[in-house]
Design a protein around this motif. Structure first.
Motif, PDB file in Angstrom:
ATOM      1  N   ALA A 103      -2.123  12.095   4.452  1.00  0.00           N
ATOM      2  CA  ALA A 103      -2.081  10.721   4.959  1.00  0.00           C
ATOM      3  C   ALA A 103      -2.736  10.591   6.323  1.00  0.00           C
ATOM      4  O   ALA A 103      -2.867  11.561   7.075  1.00  0.00           O
ATOM      5  CB  ALA A 103      -0.617  10.261   5.047  1.00  0.00           C
ATOM      6  N   ASP A 104      -3.129   9.360   6.630  1.00  0.00           N
ATOM      7  CA  ASP A 104      -3.585   8.983   7.967  1.00  0.00           C
ATOM      8  C   ASP A 104      -2.415   8.354   8.710  1.00  0.00           C
ATOM      9  O   ASP A 104      -1.584   7.666   8.097  1.00  0.00           O
ATOM     10  CB  ASP A 104      -4.708   7.934   7.890  1.00  0.00           C
ATOM     11  CG  ASP A 104      -6.059   8.531   7.551  1.00  0.00           C
ATOM     12  OD1 ASP A 104      -6.291   9.719   7.862  1.00  0.00           O
ATOM     13  OD2 ASP A 104      -6.894   7.796   6.983  1.00  0.00           O
ATOM     14  N   VAL A 105      -2.350   8.552  10.028  1.00  0.00           N
ATOM     15  CA  VAL A 105      -1.339   7.883  10.832  1.00  0.00           C
ATOM     16  C   VAL A 105      -1.653   6.392  10.807  1.00  0.00           C
ATOM     17  O   VAL A 105      -2.732   5.971  11.199  1.00  0.00           O
ATOM     18  CB  VAL A 105      -1.318   8.428  12.279  1.00  0.00           C
ATOM     19  CG1 VAL A 105      -0.361   7.615  13.144  1.00  0.00           C
ATOM     20  CG2 VAL A 105      -0.954   9.910  12.291  1.00  0.00           C
ATOM     21  N   HIS A 106      -0.720   5.606  10.302  1.00  0.00           N
ATOM     22  CA  HIS A 106      -0.892   4.159  10.152  1.00  0.00           C
ATOM     23  C   HIS A 106      -0.251   3.406  11.316  1.00  0.00           C
ATOM     24  O   HIS A 106      -0.818   2.448  11.837  1.00  0.00           O
ATOM     25  CB  HIS A 106      -0.279   3.731   8.816  1.00  0.00           C
ATOM     26  CG  HIS A 106      -0.346   2.288   8.524  1.00  0.00           C
ATOM     27  ND1 HIS A 106      -1.518   1.643   8.211  1.00  0.00           N
ATOM     28  CD2 HIS A 106       0.625   1.338   8.477  1.00  0.00           C
ATOM     29  CE1 HIS A 106      -1.274   0.361   7.979  1.00  0.00           C
ATOM     30  NE2 HIS A 106       0.022   0.162   8.150  1.00  0.00           N
ATOM     31  N   ALA A 107       0.956   3.837  11.710  1.00  0.00           N
ATOM     32  CA  ALA A 107       1.682   3.199  12.812  1.00  0.00           C
ATOM     33  C   ALA A 107       2.678   4.201  13.381  1.00  0.00           C
ATOM     34  O   ALA A 107       3.174   5.063  12.662  1.00  0.00           O
ATOM     35  CB  ALA A 107       2.414   1.947  12.331  1.00  0.00           C
ATOM     36  N   GLY A 159       2.684   6.727   7.680  1.00  0.00           N
ATOM     37  CA  GLY A 159       1.381   7.211   7.264  1.00  0.00           C
ATOM     38  C   GLY A 159       0.894   6.507   6.017  1.00  0.00           C
ATOM     39  O   GLY A 159       1.673   6.214   5.117  1.00  0.00           O
ATOM     40  N   ARG A 160      -0.397   6.214   5.983  1.00  0.00           N
ATOM     41  CA  ARG A 160      -1.021   5.637   4.783  1.00  0.00           C
ATOM     42  C   ARG A 160      -1.510   6.804   3.930  1.00  0.00           C
ATOM     43  O   ARG A 160      -2.330   7.615   4.368  1.00  0.00           O
ATOM     44  CB  ARG A 160      -2.174   4.735   5.146  1.00  0.00           C
ATOM     45  CG  ARG A 160      -2.851   4.222   3.870  1.00  0.00           C
ATOM     46  CD  ARG A 160      -3.394   2.884   4.021  1.00  0.00           C
ATOM     47  NE  ARG A 160      -3.991   2.478   2.768  1.00  0.00           N
ATOM     48  CZ  ARG A 160      -3.808   1.300   2.235  1.00  0.00           C
ATOM     49  NH1 ARG A 160      -3.042   0.429   2.828  1.00  0.00           N
ATOM     50  NH2 ARG A 160      -4.388   0.977   1.116  1.00  0.00           N
ATOM     51  N   PRO A 211       0.833  -1.196   0.000  1.00  0.00           N
ATOM     52  CA  PRO A 211       0.000   0.000   0.000  1.00  0.00           C
ATOM     53  C   PRO A 211       0.873   1.254   0.000  1.00  0.00           C
ATOM     54  O   PRO A 211       2.045   1.196   0.360  1.00  0.00           O
ATOM     55  CB  PRO A 211      -0.797  -0.125   1.300  1.00  0.00           C
ATOM     56  CG  PRO A 211       0.110  -0.873   2.223  1.00  0.00           C
ATOM     57  CD  PRO A 211       0.846  -1.849   1.335  1.00  0.00           C
ATOM     58  N   PRO A 212       0.302   2.407  -0.357  1.00  0.00           N
ATOM     59  CA  PRO A 212       1.086   3.643  -0.395  1.00  0.00           C
ATOM     60  C   PRO A 212       1.374   4.151   1.024  1.00  0.00           C
ATOM     61  O   PRO A 212       0.454   4.567   1.741  1.00  0.00           O
ATOM     62  CB  PRO A 212       0.189   4.609  -1.172  1.00  0.00           C
ATOM     63  CG  PRO A 212      -1.200   4.107  -0.947  1.00  0.00           C
ATOM     64  CD  PRO A 212      -1.081   2.616  -0.802  1.00  0.00           C
TER      65      PRO A 212
END
Length: 191
Positions: A131-135, A147-148, A60-61
């Motif tokens: 982006a959303d915070v992914h981890a 970030g995603r 994923p990006p």
């Protein structure tokens, strides 16, 4: 270039590197400069200058940046769960100074817009990554934030701002760095 014109390499350290030595040596790696922006839970815009930014994955990006635990903006962005990375152009030392300093208001008098993702978009930057915070991974005195990516915006096609040996821009001689007056000092922090 002749062998005589090269300076001798510094001796390898046998002790743990000091923060000053770490800053000096890692400063020989030229990097781009960004401003990471977001909003707090109260909706107020926040942001900080960041040169620790990279692409992580195409599928994923994913992208990453590193943020200092002691920063004021990153904890507020983390709470909201969403951010934008504004990649600066070479002439945008004013934006870098504004968001890299702990002094003054970041957004006061600045012509910015709220993106459709609810994050501040800065004017005239090269690119924006939303982006959303992914981890989030704690790492010493920083967090490594993955970030995603939600969207990418190319805004302008100019030269990028570079950070090298404590200054902005790189001259043709490796020993010289271009530094804007009063933009970056020892009290200022990335993230």
């Amino acid at each position: 270039m002749t062998a005589e014109s090269l300076s001798p390499p510094e001796a390898a350290e046998e002790t743990e590197p000091t923060p000053l030595r770490m800053r000096r040596v890692m400063g020989t790696f030229a990097s781009g400069v960004t401003v990471v922006t977001g909003t707090g839970r109260d909706g107020a815009p926040v942001g900080f200058a960041c040169q620790s930014f990279a692409s992580v994955s195409l599928e994923p990006p994913l992208v990453l940046f590193c943020a200092d635990h002691r920063g004021r903006a990153w904890p507020r962005i983390r709470e909201s769960g969403r951010f934008s990375v504004n990649i600066l152009g070479a002439e945008q030392t004013d934006l870098c100074g504004r968001f890299g300093s702990g002094r003054g208001r970041k957004y006061e008098g600045l012509d910015w817009e709220l993106s459709r993702w609810g994050t501040p978009s800065l004017p005239g930057v090269l690119t924006r990554v939303h982006a959303d915070v992914h981890a989030v991974h704690p790492a010493g005195d920083h967090d490594v934030v993955v970030g995603r990516v939600l969207a990418l915006e190319t805004v302008t096609e100019r030269e990028p701002m570079l950070f090298f040996r404590g200054g902005f821009g790189v001259r043709s001689t490796a020993a010289a760095a271009v530094s804007a007056p009063d933009v970056w000092g020892w009290g200022d922090h990335w993230g």
